[in-house]
Design an enzyme around this catalytic site. Sequence first.
Site, short mmCIF file in Angstrom:
data_model
loop_
_atom_site.label_atom_id
_atom_site.label_comp_id
_atom_site.label_asym_id
_atom_site.label_seq_id
_atom_site.Cartn_x
_atom_site.Cartn_y
_atom_site.Cartn_z
CB SER A 49 5.68 -2.09 11.82
OG SER A 49 5.28 -0.77 12.09
CD GLU A 56 -3.24 -2.71 7.12
OE1 GLU A 56 -2.14 -2.89 6.61
OE2 GLU A 56 -3.93 -1.70 6.91
N GLY A 68 2.90 1.96 10.85
CA GLY A 68 3.83 3.07 10.73
C GLY A 68 4.54 3.41 12.04
CE LYS A 100 -0.12 3.00 4.79
NZ LYS A 100 0.03 3.05 6.23
CG ASN A 144 -1.76 1.19 1.38
OD1 ASN A 144 -1.80 2.04 0.48
ND2 ASN A 144 -2.47 1.30 2.49
CG HIS A 161 -5.65 1.70 5.30
ND1 HIS A 161 -5.18 2.61 6.22
CD2 HIS A 161 -4.66 0.81 5.09
CE1 HIS A 161 -3.93 2.27 6.54
NE2 HIS A 161 -3.59 1.19 5.87
CD GLU A 190 -2.83 5.20 6.83
OE1 GLU A 190 -2.85 5.27 5.58
OE2 GLU A 190 -1.90 4.63 7.45
P1 13P Z 1 3.29 0.12 7.62
O1 13P Z 1 3.81 -1.15 6.98
O2 13P Z 1 4.02 1.35 7.16
O3 13P Z 1 3.19 0.00 9.11
O4 13P Z 1 1.79 0.32 7.07
C1 13P Z 1 0.92 -0.75 7.11
C2 13P Z 1 -0.30 -0.36 6.36
O5 13P Z 1 -1.03 0.53 6.78
C3 13P Z 1 -0.60 -1.05 5.11
O6 13P Z 1 -1.87 -0.77 4.65
#
Ligand code: 13P
Length: 252
Positions: A215, A169, A175, A11, A9, A97, A99
Amino acid sequence: MRSKIVAGNWKMNKNVTESKALAEELVSELSGVSLENTRVIVSPTFVNLTTVLAASEGSAVEVAAQNMHQEAKGAYTGEISASMLKSIGIKTVILGHSERREYFGEDEALLAKKVNAAMQTELEVIYCFGEVLEERKNNTHFDVVKAQISGALFHLNTAAWSNIILAYEPVWAIGTGETASADQAQEMHAFIRGLVADQYGAEVADNVSILYGGSCKPSNAEEIFSKPDVDGGLIGGASLVAADFAAVIKAI
Ligand code: 13P
């Protein structure tokens, strides 16, 4: 048999030049790698989908969108529909997601509509969910995940489940550099598969791929992916560097 899947992803990262370069580097990193039952997906931002589709054409790398609107068309300035994605060759969309939930107010009622729109357009959905830190500390994480899955997906018929991929997740791991341990991931993934089995039966539950995200990186991917109910990963930061993403893919 369910597929193993490693999805990146991206983003809101990478302009068009950078997206093309990253896709090309990934294709090159994976040339000669035997992927067998493993799918590789990357998810650039909307404006770079076409470029990345072209850059990955003829390779094993598939391309997914990060979001879509729930309506088929109309006066929704700034939005993008499932059929628009389909028309440029997209077959998969990420929905729900954390976010999107946190910054754009998406909840299960809205996500159920988006899932329906995707199913009507025959787009495959990577449906994301996961608890925040406080919910884990309060020991409500299983209830939270159950509500997130049942609220957006359990109205679907059995056939629709061949187009659903689940992505657990935990928000506290996204992150942050902190991952769920492999045992924490396995515990939740087994719980999730049990939920699907209770609702749809063992065959649907056995066939649904459940990805871990948060992560996940070359140094921890192999241990997390070794767990029986972890069918791959949804990777953020580590998917932005081709060599790192390829290392995560090879870990599976
Ligand atoms: P990270 O791997 O940067 O923690 O992000 C995970 C994520 O949100 C994938 O959709």
